[in-house]
Design a protein around this motif. Structure first.
Motif, PDB file in Angstrom:
ATOM      1  N   ASN A   6       0.389 -11.189  -4.135  1.00  0.00           N
ATOM      2  CA  ASN A   6       0.304 -11.906  -2.853  1.00  0.00           C
ATOM      3  C   ASN A   6      -0.123 -10.957  -1.734  1.00  0.00           C
ATOM      4  OD1 ASN A   6       1.026 -14.369  -3.930  1.00  0.00           O
ATOM      5  ND2 ASN A   6       3.200 -14.155  -3.444  1.00  0.00           N
ATOM      6  N   ALA A   7       0.399  -9.718  -1.758  1.00  0.00           N
ATOM      7  CA  ALA A   7       0.022  -8.735  -0.740  1.00  0.00           C
ATOM      8  C   ALA A   7      -1.447  -8.377  -0.851  1.00  0.00           C
ATOM      9  CB  ALA A   7       0.890  -7.479  -0.888  1.00  0.00           C
ATOM     10  N   ILE A   8      -1.942  -8.262  -2.071  1.00  0.00           N
ATOM     11  CA  ILE A   8      -3.359  -7.943  -2.287  1.00  0.00           C
ATOM     12  C   ILE A   8      -4.238  -9.077  -1.770  1.00  0.00           C
ATOM     13  CG2 ILE A   8      -5.132  -7.627  -4.071  1.00  0.00           C
ATOM     14  CD1 ILE A   8      -2.948  -6.187  -5.742  1.00  0.00           C
ATOM     15  N   LYS A   9      -3.884 -10.298  -2.133  1.00  0.00           N
ATOM     16  CA  LYS A   9      -4.700 -11.447  -1.719  1.00  0.00           C
ATOM     17  C   LYS A   9      -4.715 -11.605  -0.200  1.00  0.00           C
ATOM     18  CE  LYS A   9      -2.624 -14.521  -4.295  1.00  0.00           C
ATOM     19  NZ  LYS A   9      -2.292 -15.855  -4.885  1.00  0.00           N
ATOM     20  N   SER A  10      -3.563 -11.465   0.428  1.00  0.00           N
ATOM     21  CA  SER A  10      -3.498 -11.672   1.876  1.00  0.00           C
ATOM     22  C   SER A  10      -4.187 -10.555   2.648  1.00  0.00           C
ATOM     23  CB  SER A  10      -2.038 -11.788   2.325  1.00  0.00           C
ATOM     24  OG  SER A  10      -1.342 -10.579   2.072  1.00  0.00           O
ATOM     25  N   SER A  11      -4.399  -9.412   2.014  1.00  0.00           N
ATOM     26  CA  SER A  11      -5.039  -8.282   2.691  1.00  0.00           C
ATOM     27  C   SER A  11      -6.560  -8.349   2.655  1.00  0.00           C
ATOM     28  CB  SER A  11      -4.580  -6.963   2.054  1.00  0.00           C
ATOM     29  OG  SER A  11      -3.192  -6.789   2.204  1.00  0.00           O
ATOM     30  N   ASN A  12      -7.107  -9.202   1.780  1.00  0.00           N
ATOM     31  CA  ASN A  12      -8.563  -9.377   1.652  1.00  0.00           C
ATOM     32  C   ASN A  12      -9.292  -8.096   1.278  1.00  0.00           C
ATOM     33  OD1 ASN A  12      -8.299 -12.101   2.395  1.00  0.00           O
ATOM     34  ND2 ASN A  12      -8.451 -11.580   4.568  1.00  0.00           N
ATOM     35  N   VAL A  13      -8.632  -7.244   0.501  1.00  0.00           N
ATOM     36  CA  VAL A  13      -9.272  -5.995   0.076  1.00  0.00           C
ATOM     37  C   VAL A  13     -10.235  -6.269  -1.072  1.00  0.00           C
ATOM     38  CG1 VAL A  13      -7.329  -4.564   0.794  1.00  0.00           C
ATOM     39  CG2 VAL A  13      -7.384  -5.470  -1.538  1.00  0.00           C
ATOM     40  N   ALA A  14     -11.282  -5.429  -1.174  1.00  0.00           N
ATOM     41  CA  ALA A  14     -12.253  -5.557  -2.260  1.00  0.00           C
ATOM     42  C   ALA A  14     -11.871  -4.708  -3.463  1.00  0.00           C
ATOM     43  CB  ALA A  14     -13.642  -5.171  -1.771  1.00  0.00           C
ATOM     44  N   LYS A  15     -11.088  -3.641  -3.206  1.00  0.00           N
ATOM     45  CA  LYS A  15     -10.666  -2.742  -4.282  1.00  0.00           C
ATOM     46  C   LYS A  15      -9.175  -2.454  -4.156  1.00  0.00           C
ATOM     47  CE  LYS A  15     -15.065  -0.142  -4.449  1.00  0.00           C
ATOM     48  NZ  LYS A  15     -15.571  -0.443  -5.813  1.00  0.00           N
ATOM     49  N   VAL A  16      -8.565  -2.187  -5.305  1.00  0.00           N
ATOM     50  CA  VAL A  16      -7.167  -1.784  -5.351  1.00  0.00           C
ATOM     51  C   VAL A  16      -7.049  -0.578  -6.281  1.00  0.00           C
ATOM     52  CG1 VAL A  16      -4.799  -2.425  -5.950  1.00  0.00           C
ATOM     53  CG2 VAL A  16      -6.368  -4.153  -5.017  1.00  0.00           C
ATOM     54  N   VAL A  17      -6.367   0.464  -5.829  1.00  0.00           N
ATOM     55  CA  VAL A  17      -6.064   1.606  -6.684  1.00  0.00           C
ATOM     56  C   VAL A  17      -4.571   1.574  -7.005  1.00  0.00           C
ATOM     57  CG1 VAL A  17      -6.006   4.116  -6.894  1.00  0.00           C
ATOM     58  CG2 VAL A  17      -7.906   3.015  -5.701  1.00  0.00           C
ATOM     59  N   PHE A  18      -4.261   1.518  -8.281  1.00  0.00           N
ATOM     60  CA  PHE A  18      -2.873   1.598  -8.719  1.00  0.00           C
ATOM     61  C   PHE A  18      -2.552   3.062  -8.977  1.00  0.00           C
ATOM     62  CE2 PHE A  18      -4.024  -2.766  -9.502  1.00  0.00           C
ATOM     63  CZ  PHE A  18      -2.880  -3.468  -9.097  1.00  0.00           C
ATOM     64  N   ASN A  19      -1.733   3.629  -8.112  1.00  0.00           N
ATOM     65  CA  ASN A  19      -1.416   5.048  -8.188  1.00  0.00           C
ATOM     66  C   ASN A  19      -0.665   5.401  -9.481  1.00  0.00           C
ATOM     67  OD1 ASN A  19      -1.282   7.716  -6.838  1.00  0.00           O
ATOM     68  ND2 ASN A  19       0.926   7.339  -6.870  1.00  0.00           N
ATOM     69  N   THR A  20       0.009   4.418 -10.051  1.00  0.00           N
ATOM     70  CA  THR A  20       0.622   4.566 -11.373  1.00  0.00           C
ATOM     71  C   THR A  20       0.232   3.334 -12.167  1.00  0.00           C
ATOM     72  OG1 THR A  20       2.499   5.740 -10.365  1.00  0.00           O
ATOM     73  CG2 THR A  20       2.765   5.006 -12.642  1.00  0.00           C
ATOM     74  N   ALA A  21      -0.848   3.432 -12.921  1.00  0.00           N
ATOM     75  CA  ALA A  21      -1.459   2.257 -13.553  1.00  0.00           C
ATOM     76  C   ALA A  21      -0.891   2.028 -14.949  1.00  0.00           C
ATOM     77  CB  ALA A  21      -2.973   2.421 -13.610  1.00  0.00           C
ATOM     78  N   GLN A  22       0.405   1.787 -15.005  1.00  0.00           N
ATOM     79  CA  GLN A  22       1.037   1.557 -16.297  1.00  0.00           C
ATOM     80  C   GLN A  22       2.298   0.723 -16.101  1.00  0.00           C
ATOM     81  OE1 GLN A  22       1.568   5.892 -16.660  1.00  0.00           O
ATOM     82  NE2 GLN A  22       3.755   5.508 -17.033  1.00  0.00           N
ATOM     83  N   GLY A  23       2.819   0.197 -17.190  1.00  0.00           N
ATOM     84  CA  GLY A  23       4.088  -0.521 -17.137  1.00  0.00           C
ATOM     85  C   GLY A  23       3.956  -2.028 -16.997  1.00  0.00           C
ATOM     86  N   GLY A  24       5.086  -2.695 -17.170  1.00  0.00           N
ATOM     87  CA  GLY A  24       5.113  -4.146 -17.187  1.00  0.00           C
ATOM     88  C   GLY A  24       4.745  -4.808 -15.883  1.00  0.00           C
TER      89      GLY A  24
END
Length: 352
Positions: free
Chosen positions: A76-94
């Motif tokens: 929801n935070a990603i969608k409401s921010s209207n960003v084109a890219k997202v970097v997951f600083n820890t790209a693992q886990g459930g």
């Protein structure tokens, strides 16, 4: 959903790798990007310097929340921010898996940072994450060169070496050897340390475990008993509380060397310098503090320029050599690893 190509989000809700974020923020701000930081309150509070870089911060509650609830809040935070890219600083886990599933058909590009190569060795959760994340950064050239990424996955590496305060070491007779983190057998060869520290009784050397060493833990109780028995308690400083970023920086500004305390054929070697790089390495690169490394890791070439290599029998002699030759290693670190270079590597991978 309208996406802003000059807007990017960084996500860190695990809370254990926020030391990797500042380099990213510097790169993105210099590149003219608007930055949305999506993180926990703990991460935000202990990194107040992030406020100078980000456009906005969105706090995610994780305590007592299910993976599904956390993932929904992040998406929801990603969608409401209207960003084109997202970097997951820890790209693992459930949690990240669940976010990726929610975003599977979204046009928002997901990019990940991997902290252990084991995630490329058959992790089922990671395979699901890979359906959305097609680009990954590792934190070491040595590790990057060892992996065989899955088909369709692009990889590169960078060193997150920007920290709030860089080293302003002044030459002093009192030598401080910093050991990042608290007393923990799984991550450090504590028995080997006792053997090493007993060799340098005649030197004005202080070993500082720069992390919380809970006095109630059995590892800490046992370690303190061995220090007392060996007559070296006065040469070792332990913290019984969480070490603040301010205290961390202050100590490192006085440190002569960093000692990862990872040794072959011990529990400390199960991960470090095999599947992941010790965080001590990037701190050393960032603060320009030479490393004291076991000679069994001489093959990790990226550490060569800034390291002195020892074994458990010759530590005292190597430390003498290191004290005398420290300045040359500092100059080598300053030359080989610059923040500007790492920011460029990061930015070009995302936008090149």
């Amino acid at each position: 959903m309208s996406l802003n190509n000059d807007k990017i989000a960084i996500v860190e809700v695990g809370g254990s790798h926020d030391e990797c974020i500042l380099t990213q923020l510097g790169a993105l701000k210099k590149g003219g990007k608007e930055i949305v930081l999506i993180c926990t309150e703990v991460v935000a509070q202990r990194n107040s310097c992030f406020e100078d870089y980000v456009t906005s911060t969105v706090l995610i509650e994780t305590k007592g929340q299910s993976k599904g609830t956390q993932a929904k809040a992040i998406w929801n935070a990603i969608k409401s921010s209207n960003v084109a890219k997202v970097v997951f600083n820890t790209a693992q886990g459930g949690v990240i898996r669940n976010v990726c599933l929610k975003a599977l058909f979204s046009k928002v590009e997901f990019i990940g940072i991997i902290h252990t190569t084991r995630k490329f060795e058959g992790s089922f959760t990671q395979k699901i994450i890979n359906r959305k994340i097609k680009k990954y950064l590792l934190l070491s050239q040595f590790l990057h060169d060892r992996i065989v990424p899955p088909k369709g996955i692009e990889t590169d590496y960078f060193y997150p070496i920007a920290f709030p305060q860089q080293n302003n070491f002044s030459d002093e007779s009192h030598v401080i050897v910093a050991i990042l983190g608290g007393v923990e057998k799984r991550r450090k060869d504590l028995d080997g340390f006792i053997q090493m520290a007993q060799q340098v009784v005649a030197k004005d050397v202080e070993f500082v475990f720069l992390g919380k060493s809970d006095p109630q833990l059995e590892d800490v109780k046992e370690f303190r008993a061995k220090l007392e028995e060996g007559g070296i308690m006065e040469k070792v400083k332990l913290y019984d509380h969480f070490v603040s970023q301010e205290d961390f920086d202050t100590l490192l500004s006085k440190a002569s060397f960093i000692l990862p305390l990872v040794h072959p054929d011990t529990p400390s070697a199960d991960q470090y310098f095999k599947n992941q790089i010790s965080g001590a390495t990037n701190v050393a690169f960032g603060y320009n503090i030479p490393l004291l490394i076991h000679e069994g890791y001489h093959h990790v070439h990226e550490m060569n320029a800034g390291s002195f290599y020892y074994n458990l029998k010759n530590f005292d002699a190597v430390l003498t050599e290191a004290i005398e030759g420290r300045e040359d290693k500092v100059k080598a670190l300053e030359s080989d690893y610059t923040i500007i270079e790492q920011e460029k590597r990061y930015f070009n991978f995302l936008f090149g």
